[in-house]
Design a protein around this motif. Structure first.
Motif, PDB file in Angstrom:
ATOM      1  N   GLU A   1     134.899 -28.495   9.784  1.00 46.70           N
ATOM      2  CA  GLU A   1     135.230 -29.557  10.991  1.00 46.70           C
ATOM      3  C   GLU A   1     134.630 -29.169  12.261  1.00 46.70           C
ATOM      4  OE1 GLU A   1     137.893 -28.830   8.875  1.00 46.70           O
ATOM      5  OE2 GLU A   1     137.349 -30.348   7.364  1.00 46.70           O
ATOM      6  N   GLU A   2     135.051 -27.905  12.501  1.00 47.48           N
ATOM      7  CA  GLU A   2     134.600 -27.277  13.917  1.00 47.48           C
ATOM      8  C   GLU A   2     133.224 -27.004  14.035  1.00 47.48           C
ATOM      9  OE1 GLU A   2     138.809 -24.746  15.212  1.00 47.48           O
ATOM     10  OE2 GLU A   2     137.542 -24.006  13.533  1.00 47.48           O
ATOM     11  N   LYS A   3     132.698 -26.564  12.813  1.00 49.77           N
ATOM     12  CA  LYS A   3     131.355 -26.404  12.910  1.00 49.77           C
ATOM     13  C   LYS A   3     130.308 -27.753  13.215  1.00 49.77           C
ATOM     14  CE  LYS A   3     131.079 -22.171   9.772  1.00 49.77           C
ATOM     15  NZ  LYS A   3     130.783 -21.784   8.528  1.00 49.77           N
ATOM     16  N   GLU A   4     130.815 -28.736  12.830  1.00 49.36           N
ATOM     17  CA  GLU A   4     130.149 -29.953  12.885  1.00 49.36           C
ATOM     18  C   GLU A   4     130.190 -30.300  14.346  1.00 49.36           C
ATOM     19  OE1 GLU A   4     128.270 -32.114  10.812  1.00 49.36           O
ATOM     20  OE2 GLU A   4     128.256 -30.335   9.697  1.00 49.36           O
ATOM     21  N   GLU A   5     131.292 -30.322  14.751  1.00 51.54           N
ATOM     22  CA  GLU A   5     131.404 -30.559  16.297  1.00 51.54           C
ATOM     23  C   GLU A   5     130.714 -29.642  17.371  1.00 51.54           C
ATOM     24  OE1 GLU A   5     135.182 -30.447  19.367  1.00 51.54           O
ATOM     25  OE2 GLU A   5     135.656 -31.517  17.386  1.00 51.54           O
ATOM     26  N   GLU A   6     130.866 -28.270  16.719  1.00 50.84           N
ATOM     27  CA  GLU A   6     129.944 -27.321  17.635  1.00 50.84           C
ATOM     28  C   GLU A   6     128.527 -27.558  17.530  1.00 50.84           C
ATOM     29  OE1 GLU A   6     130.665 -23.709  20.064  1.00 50.84           O
ATOM     30  OE2 GLU A   6     131.454 -25.927  19.821  1.00 50.84           O
ATOM     31  N   LYS A   7     128.108 -27.932  16.405  1.00 49.45           N
ATOM     32  CA  LYS A   7     126.691 -28.230  16.073  1.00 49.45           C
ATOM     33  C   LYS A   7     126.143 -29.174  17.071  1.00 49.45           C
ATOM     34  CE  LYS A   7     123.364 -29.831  12.551  1.00 49.45           C
ATOM     35  NZ  LYS A   7     123.285 -29.997  11.161  1.00 49.45           N
ATOM     36  N   ILE A   8     126.738 -30.103  17.539  1.00 45.11           N
ATOM     37  CA  ILE A   8     126.244 -30.923  18.317  1.00 45.11           C
ATOM     38  C   ILE A   8     126.192 -30.407  19.709  1.00 45.11           C
ATOM     39  CG2 ILE A   8     127.162 -33.047  19.791  1.00 45.11           C
ATOM     40  CD1 ILE A   8     128.720 -34.045  17.237  1.00 45.11           C
ATOM     41  N   ASN A   9     127.198 -29.541  20.262  1.00 41.05           N
ATOM     42  CA  ASN A   9     127.068 -28.591  21.411  1.00 41.05           C
ATOM     43  C   ASN A   9     125.715 -27.817  21.396  1.00 41.05           C
ATOM     44  OD1 ASN A   9     129.445 -29.719  22.245  1.00 41.05           O
ATOM     45  ND2 ASN A   9     130.734 -28.345  21.166  1.00 41.05           N
ATOM     46  N   ILE A  10     125.637 -27.074  20.087  1.00 43.20           N
ATOM     47  CA  ILE A  10     124.240 -26.442  20.027  1.00 43.20           C
ATOM     48  C   ILE A  10     123.205 -27.153  20.377  1.00 43.20           C
ATOM     49  CG2 ILE A  10     122.991 -24.817  18.458  1.00 43.20           C
ATOM     50  CD1 ILE A  10     126.020 -23.700  17.607  1.00 43.20           C
ATOM     51  N   LEU A  11     122.968 -28.157  19.585  1.00 42.26           N
ATOM     52  CA  LEU A  11     121.762 -28.955  19.687  1.00 42.26           C
ATOM     53  C   LEU A  11     121.469 -29.582  21.252  1.00 42.26           C
ATOM     54  CD1 LEU A  11     121.979 -31.198  16.396  1.00 42.26           C
ATOM     55  CD2 LEU A  11     120.542 -29.071  16.944  1.00 42.26           C
ATOM     56  N   ASN A  12     122.501 -29.709  21.763  1.00 44.69           N
ATOM     57  CA  ASN A  12     122.472 -30.004  23.286  1.00 44.69           C
ATOM     58  C   ASN A  12     121.947 -28.844  24.121  1.00 44.69           C
ATOM     59  OD1 ASN A  12     123.485 -32.513  23.412  1.00 44.69           O
ATOM     60  ND2 ASN A  12     125.623 -31.775  23.684  1.00 44.69           N
ATOM     61  N   GLY A  13     122.330 -27.425  23.748  1.00 47.84           N
ATOM     62  CA  GLY A  13     121.708 -26.177  24.219  1.00 47.84           C
ATOM     63  C   GLY A  13     120.279 -26.113  23.938  1.00 47.84           C
ATOM     64  N   PHE A  14     120.193 -26.382  22.461  1.00 48.09           N
ATOM     65  CA  PHE A  14     118.377 -26.495  22.167  1.00 48.09           C
ATOM     66  C   PHE A  14     117.514 -27.412  23.243  1.00 48.09           C
ATOM     67  CE2 PHE A  14     115.037 -27.969  19.313  1.00 48.09           C
ATOM     68  CZ  PHE A  14     114.352 -26.606  18.968  1.00 48.09           C
ATOM     69  N   ASN A  15     118.074 -28.612  23.267  1.00 46.66           N
ATOM     70  CA  ASN A  15     117.315 -29.740  23.998  1.00 46.66           C
ATOM     71  C   ASN A  15     117.140 -29.249  25.385  1.00 46.66           C
ATOM     72  OD1 ASN A  15     116.934 -31.441  21.801  1.00 46.66           O
ATOM     73  ND2 ASN A  15     118.824 -32.299  22.015  1.00 46.66           N
ATOM     74  N   TYR A  16     118.376 -28.586  25.811  1.00 44.06           N
ATOM     75  CA  TYR A  16     118.192 -28.139  27.375  1.00 44.06           C
ATOM     76  C   TYR A  16     117.198 -26.726  27.323  1.00 44.06           C
ATOM     77  CZ  TYR A  16     119.266 -26.096  31.801  1.00 44.06           C
ATOM     78  OH  TYR A  16     119.111 -25.688  33.064  1.00 44.06           O
ATOM     79  N   ALA A  17     117.161 -26.138  26.305  1.00 46.31           N
ATOM     80  CA  ALA A  17     115.923 -25.016  26.222  1.00 46.31           C
ATOM     81  C   ALA A  17     114.584 -25.583  26.362  1.00 46.31           C
ATOM     82  CB  ALA A  17     115.969 -24.199  24.952  1.00 46.31           C
ATOM     83  N   ARG A  18     114.493 -26.834  25.518  1.00 46.17           N
ATOM     84  CA  ARG A  18     113.276 -27.685  25.615  1.00 46.17           C
ATOM     85  C   ARG A  18     112.845 -27.840  27.119  1.00 46.17           C
ATOM     86  NH1 ARG A  18     110.999 -30.145  21.312  1.00 46.17           N
ATOM     87  NH2 ARG A  18     110.806 -31.743  22.477  1.00 46.17           N
ATOM     88  N   LYS A  19     113.677 -28.454  27.706  1.00 49.64           N
ATOM     89  CA  LYS A  19     113.787 -29.070  29.253  1.00 49.64           C
ATOM     90  C   LYS A  19     113.207 -27.959  29.965  1.00 49.64           C
ATOM     91  CE  LYS A  19     116.506 -30.991  32.956  1.00 49.64           C
ATOM     92  NZ  LYS A  19     116.687 -29.753  33.575  1.00 49.64           N
TER      93      LYS A  19
ATOM     94  N   LEU B   1     108.384 -23.360  19.957  1.00 49.03           N
ATOM     95  CA  LEU B   1     107.345 -22.469  20.435  1.00 49.03           C
ATOM     96  C   LEU B   1     105.698 -22.656  20.936  1.00 49.03           C
ATOM     97  CD1 LEU B   1     108.177 -19.498  17.618  1.00 49.03           C
ATOM     98  CD2 LEU B   1     109.110 -19.972  20.061  1.00 49.03           C
ATOM     99  N   THR B   2     105.590 -24.036  20.441  1.00 53.17           N
ATOM    100  CA  THR B   2     104.152 -24.346  20.664  1.00 53.17           C
ATOM    101  C   THR B   2     104.178 -25.553  21.851  1.00 53.17           C
ATOM    102  OG1 THR B   2     104.397 -26.015  18.835  1.00 53.17           O
ATOM    103  CG2 THR B   2     103.280 -24.129  18.347  1.00 53.17           C
ATOM    104  N   MET B   3     105.349 -25.793  22.100  1.00 50.53           N
ATOM    105  CA  MET B   3     105.529 -26.978  23.445  1.00 50.53           C
ATOM    106  C   MET B   3     104.636 -26.399  24.437  1.00 50.53           C
ATOM    107  SD  MET B   3     109.496 -27.551  23.646  1.00 50.53           S
ATOM    108  CE  MET B   3     109.259 -28.474  25.352  1.00 50.53           C
ATOM    109  N   GLU B   4     103.967 -27.683  25.051  1.00 50.95           N
ATOM    110  CA  GLU B   4     103.250 -27.373  26.445  1.00 50.95           C
ATOM    111  C   GLU B   4     104.342 -27.317  27.506  1.00 50.95           C
ATOM    112  OE1 GLU B   4      99.898 -27.295  27.527  1.00 50.95           O
ATOM    113  OE2 GLU B   4      99.584 -27.196  25.594  1.00 50.95           O
ATOM    114  N   GLY B   5     104.295 -26.046  28.228  1.00 49.19           N
ATOM    115  CA  GLY B   5     105.273 -25.739  29.218  1.00 49.19           C
ATOM    116  C   GLY B   5     104.805 -24.955  30.268  1.00 49.19           C
ATOM    117  N   ASP B   6     105.559 -24.776  31.052  1.00 52.55           N
ATOM    118  CA  ASP B   6     105.384 -23.925  32.345  1.00 52.55           C
ATOM    119  C   ASP B   6     106.279 -22.842  32.597  1.00 52.55           C
ATOM    120  OD1 ASP B   6     103.789 -23.482  34.504  1.00 52.55           O
ATOM    121  OD2 ASP B   6     104.826 -24.896  36.006  1.00 52.55           O
ATOM    122  N   TYR B   7     106.131 -21.813  31.749  1.00 48.86           N
ATOM    123  CA  TYR B   7     106.765 -20.511  32.032  1.00 48.86           C
ATOM    124  C   TYR B   7     105.622 -19.398  31.782  1.00 48.86           C
ATOM    125  CZ  TYR B   7     106.294 -20.276  26.952  1.00 48.86           C
ATOM    126  OH  TYR B   7     105.879 -20.197  25.513  1.00 48.86           O
ATOM    127  N   LYS B   8     106.280 -18.072  32.241  1.00 45.89           N
ATOM    128  CA  LYS B   8     105.350 -16.967  31.786  1.00 45.89           C
ATOM    129  C   LYS B   8     105.798 -16.023  30.480  1.00 45.89           C
ATOM    130  CE  LYS B   8     103.873 -15.643  36.701  1.00 45.89           C
ATOM    131  NZ  LYS B   8     104.150 -14.635  37.526  1.00 45.89           N
TER     132      LYS B   8
END
Length: 165
Positions: A76-94, A127-134
């Motif tokens: 149950e805790e993993k399911e809840e934490e997975k939502i938080n982790i996916l938020n982090g992944f989406n932030y990384a994309r941003k 890894l293939t996203m168009e992005g602006d980083y070095k």
């Protein structure tokens, strides 16, 4: 800013995160901003508490809400934490898309794949996203062969001996 160099640190050895963060910190010396996003380490991972003193040049984010490592949580805790982790992944994309930082570390990104939180296609897309980083640094225990074409440098860190375990 467009250099887009991706370096993966993976393997069974200790020091993958330290190696990635050490490489990233070289950018601070050159006036670059660094964003570090850590996954799967729990919200109180304090291995880099010292780096927080480098803000605003270096920003560290942990989206985990649990006090414990992901592997130690109940189902149950993993399911809840997975939502938080996916938020982090989406932030990384941003961060990648917007050029918010010249240097990005996605610590334990590959661990998200190992645990089935993300699939191979999601990692490839990031890894293939168009992005602006070095430079983008990713870490984890396993780097599937399918990801090698998407990474410029691969460093395998192996454990040869550990008397402390």
């Amino acid at each position: 800013m467009k250099t887009q160099f991706i370096h993966a640190f993976y393997g069974t050895g200790k020091g993958k995160t330290s190696a990635a963060v050490g490489q990233a910190l070289r950018g601070v010396e050159e006036g670059e901003t660094v964003t570090i996003i850590q996954f799967l380490k729990g919200k109180n991972a304090d291995e880099f508490r010292l780096i927080e003193k480098l803000e605003p040049d270096v920003k560290i984010f942990r989206f985990d809400k649990s006090e414990s490592y992901y592997r130690d949580l109940t189902i149950e805790e993993k399911e809840e934490e997975k939502i938080n982790i996916l938020n982090g992944f989406n932030y990384a994309r941003k961060v990648i898309e917007t050029g918010e930082s010249a240097v990005i570390v996605l610590d334990e990104l590959l661990g998200l794949l190992d645990l089935g939180i993300l699939d191979l296609d999601q990692i490839k897309e990031l890894l293939t996203m168009e992005g602006d980083y070095k430079r983008l640094y990713i870490t984890g225990n396993v780097l599937p062969e399918e990801l090698f074409p998407y990474v410029n440098v691969v460093s395998e860190i192996q454990l040869k001996k550990d008397d402390l375990q």
